[in-house]
Design a protein around this motif. Sequence first.
Motif, PDB file in Angstrom:
ATOM      1  N   THR A   1     102.498  26.571  16.167  1.00 48.03           N
ATOM      2  CA  THR A   1     101.217  26.316  15.512  1.00 48.03           C
ATOM      3  C   THR A   1     101.461  26.100  14.023  1.00 48.03           C
ATOM      4  O   THR A   1     102.592  26.187  13.540  1.00 48.03           O
ATOM      5  CB  THR A   1     100.221  27.465  15.747  1.00 48.03           C
ATOM      6  OG1 THR A   1     100.675  28.626  15.050  1.00 48.03           O
ATOM      7  CG2 THR A   1     100.077  27.776  17.237  1.00 48.03           C
ATOM      8  N   SER A   2     100.414  25.858  13.298  1.00 47.30           N
ATOM      9  CA  SER A   2     100.540  25.518  11.877  1.00 47.30           C
ATOM     10  C   SER A   2     101.382  26.528  11.113  1.00 47.30           C
ATOM     11  O   SER A   2     102.137  26.169  10.220  1.00 47.30           O
ATOM     12  CB  SER A   2      99.157  25.449  11.229  1.00 47.30           C
ATOM     13  OG  SER A   2      98.239  24.848  12.095  1.00 47.30           O
ATOM     14  N   ARG A   3     101.248  27.782  11.461  1.00 45.73           N
ATOM     15  CA  ARG A   3     102.008  28.765  10.678  1.00 45.73           C
ATOM     16  C   ARG A   3     103.506  28.661  10.946  1.00 45.73           C
ATOM     17  O   ARG A   3     104.301  29.138  10.136  1.00 45.73           O
ATOM     18  CB  ARG A   3     101.477  30.181  10.864  1.00 45.73           C
ATOM     19  CG  ARG A   3     101.862  30.899  12.104  1.00 45.73           C
ATOM     20  CD  ARG A   3     101.155  32.232  12.149  1.00 45.73           C
ATOM     21  NE  ARG A   3      99.713  32.050  12.030  1.00 45.73           N
ATOM     22  CZ  ARG A   3      98.868  32.956  11.535  1.00 45.73           C
ATOM     23  NH1 ARG A   3      99.300  34.119  11.123  1.00 45.73           N
ATOM     24  NH2 ARG A   3      97.588  32.715  11.494  1.00 45.73           N
TER      25      ARG A   3
ATOM     26  N   ILE B   1     104.439  26.450   8.171  1.00 48.16           N
ATOM     27  CA  ILE B   1     104.423  27.198   6.908  1.00 48.16           C
ATOM     28  C   ILE B   1     105.691  28.046   6.795  1.00 48.16           C
ATOM     29  O   ILE B   1     106.376  28.063   5.771  1.00 48.16           O
ATOM     30  CB  ILE B   1     103.183  28.128   6.838  1.00 48.16           C
ATOM     31  CG1 ILE B   1     101.877  27.331   6.932  1.00 48.16           C
ATOM     32  CG2 ILE B   1     103.216  28.984   5.574  1.00 48.16           C
ATOM     33  CD1 ILE B   1     100.622  28.194   7.123  1.00 48.16           C
TER      34      ILE B   1
ATOM     35  N   PHE C   1      93.982  32.051   3.670  1.00 49.33           N
ATOM     36  CA  PHE C   1      95.274  31.424   3.947  1.00 49.33           C
ATOM     37  C   PHE C   1      96.242  31.515   2.766  1.00 49.33           C
ATOM     38  O   PHE C   1      97.453  31.436   2.954  1.00 49.33           O
ATOM     39  CB  PHE C   1      95.085  29.997   4.467  1.00 49.33           C
ATOM     40  CG  PHE C   1      94.524  29.999   5.863  1.00 49.33           C
ATOM     41  CD1 PHE C   1      95.331  30.344   6.943  1.00 49.33           C
ATOM     42  CD2 PHE C   1      93.179  29.758   6.100  1.00 49.33           C
ATOM     43  CE1 PHE C   1      94.816  30.402   8.235  1.00 49.33           C
ATOM     44  CE2 PHE C   1      92.653  29.816   7.389  1.00 49.33           C
ATOM     45  CZ  PHE C   1      93.480  30.140   8.461  1.00 49.33           C
TER      46      PHE C   1
ATOM     47  N   VAL D   1      97.531  26.432  -0.887  1.00 51.05           N
ATOM     48  CA  VAL D   1      96.742  25.872   0.212  1.00 51.05           C
ATOM     49  C   VAL D   1      95.900  24.720  -0.337  1.00 51.05           C
ATOM     50  O   VAL D   1      95.422  24.798  -1.470  1.00 51.05           O
ATOM     51  CB  VAL D   1      95.833  26.967   0.814  1.00 51.05           C
ATOM     52  CG1 VAL D   1      94.881  26.381   1.859  1.00 51.05           C
ATOM     53  CG2 VAL D   1      96.666  28.088   1.418  1.00 51.05           C
TER      54      VAL D   1
ATOM     55  N   GLY E   1      93.138  22.966   1.725  1.00 53.64           N
ATOM     56  CA  GLY E   1      91.792  23.307   2.187  1.00 53.64           C
ATOM     57  C   GLY E   1      91.841  24.661   2.859  1.00 53.64           C
ATOM     58  O   GLY E   1      92.565  24.842   3.835  1.00 53.64           O
TER      59      GLY E   1
ATOM     60  N   THR F   1      89.902  27.042   5.044  1.00 53.33           N
ATOM     61  CA  THR F   1      88.694  27.096   5.876  1.00 53.33           C
ATOM     62  C   THR F   1      87.958  28.428   5.744  1.00 53.33           C
ATOM     63  O   THR F   1      86.781  28.503   6.076  1.00 53.33           O
ATOM     64  CB  THR F   1      89.036  26.881   7.363  1.00 53.33           C
ATOM     65  OG1 THR F   1      90.182  27.655   7.674  1.00 53.33           O
ATOM     66  CG2 THR F   1      89.283  25.432   7.673  1.00 53.33           C
TER      67      THR F   1
ATOM     68  N   ASP G   1      99.995  23.815   2.026  1.00 49.93           N
ATOM     69  CA  ASP G   1      99.538  23.952   3.413  1.00 49.93           C
ATOM     70  C   ASP G   1      98.267  23.106   3.538  1.00 49.93           C
ATOM     71  O   ASP G   1      97.224  23.484   3.024  1.00 49.93           O
ATOM     72  CB  ASP G   1      99.263  25.429   3.708  1.00 49.93           C
ATOM     73  CG  ASP G   1      98.578  25.626   5.069  1.00 49.93           C
ATOM     74  OD1 ASP G   1      98.496  24.656   5.842  1.00 49.93           O
ATOM     75  OD2 ASP G   1      98.132  26.766   5.338  1.00 49.93           O
TER      76      ASP G   1
ATOM     77  N   THR H   1      96.966  22.152   6.457  1.00 44.29           N
ATOM     78  CA  THR H   1      96.570  22.251   7.867  1.00 44.29           C
ATOM     79  C   THR H   1      95.116  21.861   8.106  1.00 44.29           C
ATOM     80  O   THR H   1      94.807  21.096   9.019  1.00 44.29           O
ATOM     81  CB  THR H   1      96.753  23.702   8.360  1.00 44.29           C
ATOM     82  OG1 THR H   1      98.111  24.064   8.195  1.00 44.29           O
ATOM     83  CG2 THR H   1      96.353  23.842   9.818  1.00 44.29           C
ATOM     84  N   ALA H   2      94.243  22.408   7.290  1.00 43.00           N
ATOM     85  CA  ALA H   2      92.814  22.259   7.572  1.00 43.00           C
ATOM     86  C   ALA H   2      92.231  21.004   6.955  1.00 43.00           C
ATOM     87  O   ALA H   2      91.111  20.624   7.275  1.00 43.00           O
ATOM     88  CB  ALA H   2      92.071  23.478   7.043  1.00 43.00           C
TER      89      ALA H   2
ATOM     90  N   GLN I   1      95.010  20.949  15.056  1.00 39.86           N
ATOM     91  CA  GLN I   1      93.710  21.394  15.592  1.00 39.86           C
ATOM     92  C   GLN I   1      92.549  21.343  14.613  1.00 39.86           C
ATOM     93  O   GLN I   1      91.513  21.934  14.859  1.00 39.86           O
ATOM     94  CB  GLN I   1      93.846  22.806  16.177  1.00 39.86           C
ATOM     95  CG  GLN I   1      93.911  23.954  15.183  1.00 39.86           C
ATOM     96  CD  GLN I   1      95.330  24.316  14.764  1.00 39.86           C
ATOM     97  OE1 GLN I   1      96.191  23.461  14.704  1.00 39.86           O
ATOM     98  NE2 GLN I   1      95.555  25.585  14.462  1.00 39.86           N
ATOM     99  N   LYS I   2      92.754  20.647  13.499  1.00 43.22           N
ATOM    100  CA  LYS I   2      91.644  20.480  12.559  1.00 43.22           C
ATOM    101  C   LYS I   2      91.290  18.988  12.539  1.00 43.22           C
ATOM    102  O   LYS I   2      90.967  18.453  13.570  1.00 43.22           O
ATOM    103  CB  LYS I   2      92.031  21.029  11.189  1.00 43.22           C
ATOM    104  CG  LYS I   2      92.639  22.452  11.235  1.00 43.22           C
ATOM    105  CD  LYS I   2      91.613  23.569  11.289  1.00 43.22           C
ATOM    106  CE  LYS I   2      92.215  24.928  11.603  1.00 43.22           C
ATOM    107  NZ  LYS I   2      92.822  25.610  10.480  1.00 43.22           N
TER     108      LYS I   2
HETATM  109  C1  LIG Z   1      93.598  26.875  10.472  1.00 44.51           C
HETATM  110  C2  LIG Z   1      94.611  27.053   9.407  1.00 44.51           C
HETATM  111  C3  LIG Z   1      95.894  27.488   9.715  1.00 44.51           C
HETATM  112  C4  LIG Z   1      96.141  27.838  11.154  1.00 44.51           C
HETATM  113  O1  LIG Z   1      97.396  28.243  11.500  1.00 44.51           O
HETATM  114  P1  LIG Z   1      97.732  28.320  13.050  1.00 44.51           P
HETATM  115  O2  LIG Z   1      99.066  28.923  13.070  1.00 44.51           O
HETATM  116  O3  LIG Z   1      97.704  26.928  13.611  1.00 44.51           O
HETATM  117  O4  LIG Z   1      96.665  29.150  13.673  1.00 44.51           O
HETATM  118  C5  LIG Z   1      96.815  27.574   8.689  1.00 44.51           C
HETATM  119  N1  LIG Z   1      96.496  27.260   7.415  1.00 44.51           N
HETATM  120  C6  LIG Z   1      95.243  26.841   7.099  1.00 44.51           C
HETATM  121  C7  LIG Z   1      94.920  26.482   5.705  1.00 44.51           C
HETATM  122  C8  LIG Z   1      94.269  26.743   8.091  1.00 44.51           C
HETATM  123  O5  LIG Z   1      93.030  26.364   7.805  1.00 44.51           O
END
Ligand SMILES: *Cc1c(COP(=O)(O)O)cnc(C)c1O
Length: 405
Positions: free
Chosen positions: A70-72, A75, A97, A143, A145, A147, A172, A174-175, A197-198
């Motif tokens: 996943t996104s993390r 990161i 975040f 970061v 955005g 969320t 980051d 991601t969002a 997933q965003k």
């Molecule tokens: C949603 C989000 C994540 C999500 O991380 P996952 O590991 O995919 O759950 C990370 N960083 C930001 C800024 C987000 O908005």
Amino acid sequence: MTFPAPIDPPARLLMGPGPISAYPSVLRAMSAPLVGQYDPFMTATMNETQSLYRDVFATANDATVLIDGTSRAGIEAAITSLVRPGEKVLVPVFGRFGHLLAEIAERALADVHTIEVEWGQVFTPSAIEEAITRVKPTLLALVQGDTSTTMCQPLEEIGEICRRHGVLFYTDATASLGGNDFEADAWGLDAATAGLQKCLGGPSGSAPLTLSDRAVEVVRSRSRIEAGIREEGDASADDFVRSNYFDLGMVLDYWGPRRLNHHTEATSMLYGARECARVLLLEGRNAVIERHRRIGDAMLAGVRGLGLDVFGDVAHKMTNVVAVEIPDGVAGDAARQAMLTDFGIEIGTSFGPLHGRVWRIGTMGYNARPDAVFSTLAALEHVLRRFGARVPVGGGVDAAAEALT
Ligand SMILES: *Cc1c(COP(=O)(O)O)cnc(C)c1O
């Protein structure tokens, strides 16, 4: 116990801060047949996907890959590979975040320094530069955005500041990526990571990542494979990335022309990630950002049309999510539950200081559509009234429709 039936999820419209409903073509792509790890089709698909994500990130970076996870995972790969134990990392925190980036940098044994603004605000470039001058970090981790507060941190002036002070610049995204302006090269980014997933409109489970040449030099100097061919005594243990899975030097050698075996690329996620980028670029990068802006503005007008107050500095709101204050007397969690059970619509709760105070409503990727906005506002109007709030009849849908004309 009865034996489980085949998977058959309920119909849902996911209008929270992510995950969101995926583009149908992404789900179809993910059900395509598997091929072997070094099948010419597989390696060609990996190359194609890299090329598509260069355009998504707006970069010429050769080092543009997917991290499986996943996104993390993206990161963690970026921070763990870019920072040696004891090196200073500066994290400006404006929401949940930011705390995650700081925590991941701490686990990488970095010397982590944070600065904070109140939730609902963003940093000025001068506040970031002041902290850089004081802390003298190796890496700025910021970061774009967040969320948790719906704020979008302006990045366009930060790269030049980092360059002047010899600091690596990681974000980051991601969002925000795909739904808000983003220019990896023009903004001087050394590393950026995302998730599907965003705004990219896929499921979670793949993290697109890009690295500048400067960043590649750093990760290469710390990679096990590279270290193995260095002279004995050249490297201390701290030089090596403290993770095999997230050793970006090894990941780059797997995606690059050498194709050195590392993990087994998650084939179905690769197909899905490729399709997310393909549909985005087919519609047009700027057209998709503009769609998020238009639909986000319609949702903003709609919730205001219902008489709801919006949290935070709206001038810096992300296009793709809005935080609305839960009206006094309305049971926030029960009302959210009614949205889900009676209308099949998911909206988001919130974290930390905002928990119980705001709902977060997203309009991203496939769901950045007028009909998704209208359905959500119509349902919300009904639920608010049922939970005791006084709301103007048709006020949400009317205001959103007006904003869309
Ligand atoms: C949603 C989000 C994540 C999500 O991380 P996952 O590991 O995919 O759950 C990370 N960083 C930001 C800024 C987000 O908005």
